[in-house]
Design a protein around this motif. Sequence first.
Motif, short mmCIF file in Angstrom:
data_model
loop_
_atom_site.label_atom_id
_atom_site.label_comp_id
_atom_site.label_asym_id
_atom_site.label_seq_id
_atom_site.Cartn_x
_atom_site.Cartn_y
_atom_site.Cartn_z
N ASN A 763 29.44 -19.17 -42.53
CA ASN A 763 30.57 -19.55 -43.38
C ASN A 763 30.07 -20.24 -44.64
OD1 ASN A 763 32.40 -18.58 -41.54
ND2 ASN A 763 32.80 -20.55 -40.61
N CYS A 764 29.03 -21.07 -44.50
CA CYS A 764 28.47 -21.78 -45.64
C CYS A 764 28.00 -20.80 -46.71
CB CYS A 764 27.33 -22.68 -45.17
SG CYS A 764 26.47 -23.55 -46.51
N TYR A 765 27.33 -19.76 -46.29
CA TYR A 765 26.82 -18.76 -47.24
C TYR A 765 27.97 -18.13 -48.01
CZ TYR A 765 23.95 -14.87 -48.96
OH TYR A 765 23.30 -13.97 -49.76
N THR A 766 29.04 -17.78 -47.29
CA THR A 766 30.19 -17.15 -47.94
C THR A 766 30.83 -18.07 -48.97
OG1 THR A 766 30.67 -15.83 -45.97
CG2 THR A 766 32.47 -16.14 -47.53
N GLU A 767 31.07 -19.34 -48.59
CA GLU A 767 31.75 -20.26 -49.50
C GLU A 767 30.85 -20.67 -50.66
OE1 GLU A 767 34.77 -20.56 -49.30
OE2 GLU A 767 35.06 -19.76 -47.30
N ALA A 768 29.56 -20.87 -50.40
CA ALA A 768 28.65 -21.25 -51.47
C ALA A 768 28.50 -20.13 -52.49
CB ALA A 768 27.28 -21.62 -50.90
N ALA A 830 30.45 -33.16 -39.49
CA ALA A 830 29.15 -32.48 -39.48
C ALA A 830 28.06 -33.43 -39.95
CB ALA A 830 29.20 -31.26 -40.40
N GLU A 831 26.85 -33.23 -39.41
CA GLU A 831 25.73 -34.05 -39.84
C GLU A 831 25.35 -33.74 -41.28
OE1 GLU A 831 22.52 -33.65 -37.16
OE2 GLU A 831 23.61 -34.47 -35.44
N VAL A 832 25.39 -32.45 -41.64
CA VAL A 832 25.09 -32.03 -43.01
C VAL A 832 26.11 -30.97 -43.41
CG1 VAL A 832 23.39 -31.05 -44.58
CG2 VAL A 832 22.63 -32.47 -42.67
N THR A 833 26.69 -31.11 -44.57
CA THR A 833 27.67 -30.14 -45.03
C THR A 833 27.02 -29.06 -45.86
OG1 THR A 833 28.15 -31.33 -47.07
CG2 THR A 833 29.44 -31.93 -45.13
N CYS A 834 27.77 -28.02 -46.10
CA CYS A 834 27.35 -26.98 -47.04
C CYS A 834 27.36 -27.56 -48.45
CB CYS A 834 28.31 -25.80 -46.93
SG CYS A 834 27.79 -24.32 -47.82
N ASP A 835 26.67 -26.90 -49.36
CA ASP A 835 26.52 -27.47 -50.69
C ASP A 835 26.85 -26.45 -51.77
OD1 ASP A 835 25.28 -29.76 -49.42
OD2 ASP A 835 23.47 -28.54 -49.26
N PRO A 836 27.40 -26.90 -52.88
CA PRO A 836 27.57 -26.00 -54.03
C PRO A 836 26.20 -25.65 -54.61
CG PRO A 836 28.20 -28.25 -54.61
CD PRO A 836 27.94 -28.25 -53.14
N VAL A 837 26.03 -24.40 -55.00
CA VAL A 837 24.75 -23.92 -55.49
C VAL A 837 24.81 -23.79 -57.01
CG1 VAL A 837 23.16 -21.96 -55.51
CG2 VAL A 837 24.16 -22.74 -53.36
N TRP A 838 23.89 -24.49 -57.70
CA TRP A 838 23.87 -24.51 -59.15
C TRP A 838 22.74 -23.66 -59.72
CZ3 TRP A 838 27.96 -27.01 -61.26
CH2 TRP A 838 28.64 -27.93 -60.44
N ASP A 839 22.02 -22.93 -58.88
CA ASP A 839 20.99 -22.02 -59.39
C ASP A 839 21.64 -21.00 -60.33
OD1 ASP A 839 19.33 -23.36 -57.67
OD2 ASP A 839 19.44 -21.84 -56.10
N TYR A 840 20.89 -20.58 -61.34
CA TYR A 840 21.46 -19.60 -62.26
C TYR A 840 21.67 -18.26 -61.58
CZ TYR A 840 22.17 -16.68 -66.35
OH TYR A 840 22.69 -15.79 -67.26
N ASP A 841 20.67 -17.81 -60.85
CA ASP A 841 20.75 -16.52 -60.16
C ASP A 841 20.98 -16.74 -58.67
OD1 ASP A 841 20.28 -14.73 -62.35
OD2 ASP A 841 18.19 -15.40 -62.34
N TRP A 842 21.79 -15.84 -58.09
CA TRP A 842 21.97 -15.88 -56.64
C TRP A 842 21.07 -14.86 -55.97
CZ3 TRP A 842 24.79 -19.03 -53.41
CH2 TRP A 842 24.86 -18.64 -52.07
N ASP A 843 21.15 -13.62 -56.41
CA ASP A 843 20.33 -12.56 -55.82
C ASP A 843 19.05 -12.38 -56.61
OD1 ASP A 843 22.30 -11.96 -53.88
OD2 ASP A 843 23.42 -10.88 -55.43
#
Length: 843
Positions: A763-768, A830-843
């Motif tokens: 789920n984290c991957y999808t939302e991020a 949760a001990e650690v939550t998902c995080d917003p990703v600020w990298d320029y490229d995803w793939d």
Amino acid sequence: MRVDVNTVNNIPCNFDLEEPLGDPSGYQNWNVNGTGEISFVNCTVSSAITHFGMASNEDTVINGQVVNNLNEPYPKAVDLDVDYQFTTIYGLTITIVKSDGQIALKGKLVPMIMVQDMWIRSICTNFSVEQDNNFDHYLSAKSASVLTNVQWYDISGSPALQQLQAASEENGGNLSISLAMFFNTRVVPQFMFTNFTLAYVVGTIGVSSTNEPLMFNGNRLLSYQDIEQPDLPLNSDDSCSQFQVSGSSHPVWMYKAPFQIDSVSRRLSVDLSNAISQNLDGSLRNLGELWFGIRDDVSGCIQLIGDQPIPYLEADWFSKGSIADYILSETENEKLWTSPLHIVRTAADPRVTILSDHQQFQVNSSRLIVSCSDSGMFLQIMLQEVPRFIRPMNYYFGRIEYKEEMTVQLLLTEFGRPVENETIEVILTSSNSVPTNGVLAAMPKSTTNAQGIATFVFQAANRIPFPRNYSEPQLPCNKTELPINGQVYTFTYNASGAPAVNIFADDINFLIGTNQIAIHGFSYFSKPVNPTWVDDVRPIFSQSVVIQEMQHMLQTANILIAIGGRPVIDSGRTVPSYPTRLPGGVLPNLNVTLKKFSREHVYRVFMGIEVPHNLSIDTNNQFIFNDTIGQFYQEISKCITHLGDSIFEQSQTEKQIMWPWNAPTVGFVNVIKNATSALLAIQSITDQGEGTNPVNPTQGNSTIIENKMAHFYSFEEIVCGNRLVSNGEGQFCYKGEPIPFDPLGVWPMQPNPSKDKIPPNTNCYTEAKAFHGAYRALLKRLQEVFDGDKEGVLDMIAIMELLGVHARKVMWTNLSPPSPDDPTEYPPCAEVTCDPVWDYDWD
């Protein structure tokens, strides 16, 4: 297609401010932090039909991309009521990008209800609303609307698009659109817990005529109603023990299909995208050979159409939009203007017991008729046309305030042709609404005109009380009064010989369909004031610092544009990855990190960035200077002073960015015309960030009472835990009102988040990734704004707001996947939550 609708309002008690939100694992509240986002994911144009048949693969529209809202705010799916579901799509712009990468067209979608036509499509399931928390996994829905403000761009290399443009411009310029959504992705284990907001979608875009209904494709309808469909064997691959019945005592293998007949070309086009039941793996159920047919009024036999059955089991069925096209003979065309169309299934001789899959069954001979052309062929009716068909011509849903009116038009046709001088009646069905007379039809009966249209005016005649009162206590809060504004009033409609087609199954009676008019009556009320920590700390960022930092970015961009430069925003060279350093060699020892909010992080990073050039004075009242951003700006000011107005001779004021608000409370962005205006802009930036001097924490000439402190001191208030106040003698101290902060109220995110830290297939991957898509859209829109698109500033602000919504959704999601023993497990802390990703490229 991503449908991230927020479902908080599925439970009325969620509006009880004294109680926490309902259990997010329950079916009624599966997405309490939904962003409301609607977006197409990996959608392509798979086929096109021209005057000469199917377009070739060389047509540049084939394999083109279907995307929404390029560099614009995402569209939203919004459900305004807690008792009825009529989730509506707002703000959707559909863009077709050809296979050569060129934009072909854009159009704005007229808001439409997503679930105009919904049914339980995987009927071979042990379904019950009470027992199955994921009942929508088996649903399918179809919606239709119109694209307006259509803009055409490069359509070279596409005869299909060229013909579509010509035909649309001959008919008013709009395009029709139809979307069929399959939610079975949530049944497939890989999708169920990683992409639970996704659905498969099949859609078509075509010509829209001004005399067609706004929300209905095709002018005729095939329906399952009043048909006893046959008992077919269950699929042995589906784990179920009995038929699931949709509001009927018999299984519904096929649902409904709109269609139309072109009287000139004699082309019969039937949309079966939402008509055929599915297996649990998403494939269409094999119902045997299906044919179109016309019943002979004299003999009662069925005359089959064409020489081939409906190709619904062929591999390219979905890629052709699930549209069945046939060219009728002159005789067939003539008959279908007075006789109903049917879809029939070929069956074996009823005297023979058939063994199929794991179950024996006997065909019920009472449901059989024969083919006119072959007396040995037995047929079973699956769908038949509704001869007299009544449906809304314009909006059949909406909201009105007290004393406002809403006009609804209903269209009555018989075999696709308008019926004139027929009385249509609307009847209030939501009798449990409080008050029952909140919304009324001015005249409950109306007569159709020559175009078959009857017009009704609905009035919000009486004020809807607030809070909303319920006759029975609502669970789990056990209250009869809740702070919910508005009330839905539903009306059914009928005409002689044309009963309204039932759109939804009786066991899903909270849904709104095109057999009902749904009007949401609202009352006026004042928003209650409930100060919280959010009102104390967050405004320091959102109302002051963040707005001003946006202005600083625009202001420096204007300076660069004024001297002939170009700000570069949407580039991997300029977008930082964290941890990072400040540009220009400023504060080389400052390590800029992204971490969860804490007073220590504010002290080390935020205050470190904004540290004033002259932070303090020594015992001799001399300033003690620091190497700061302010000093960096001073060096730029020296260069501008030295070079003078000559570098601004081509200031390109027409390309500079204007601030969309003209109010002192939100500041200004100056147009740079010469050295003086540039120096004033830089002075404003340094004053707002650092302050003017160590004994004056305000921004220039403002006072602390105006709450216009420099950013450094605003941040220091948070660190010290109190407001900065003056003692009236020119001195300031942090002894004002307390600023509460609870570290336990901060999501436990990872420091310096990155896509490399996110486990795939979660789920984290999808939302991020969804957050990252909005982030890249923001960068692209920013670049367009800085490249001269002044009108894009408001879009830019809206995308920024959306980014905050996505960020909260990401932070609400666990970093780790659910337990394999219980995939629905969702730990509340949760001990650690998902995080917003600020990298320029995803793939």
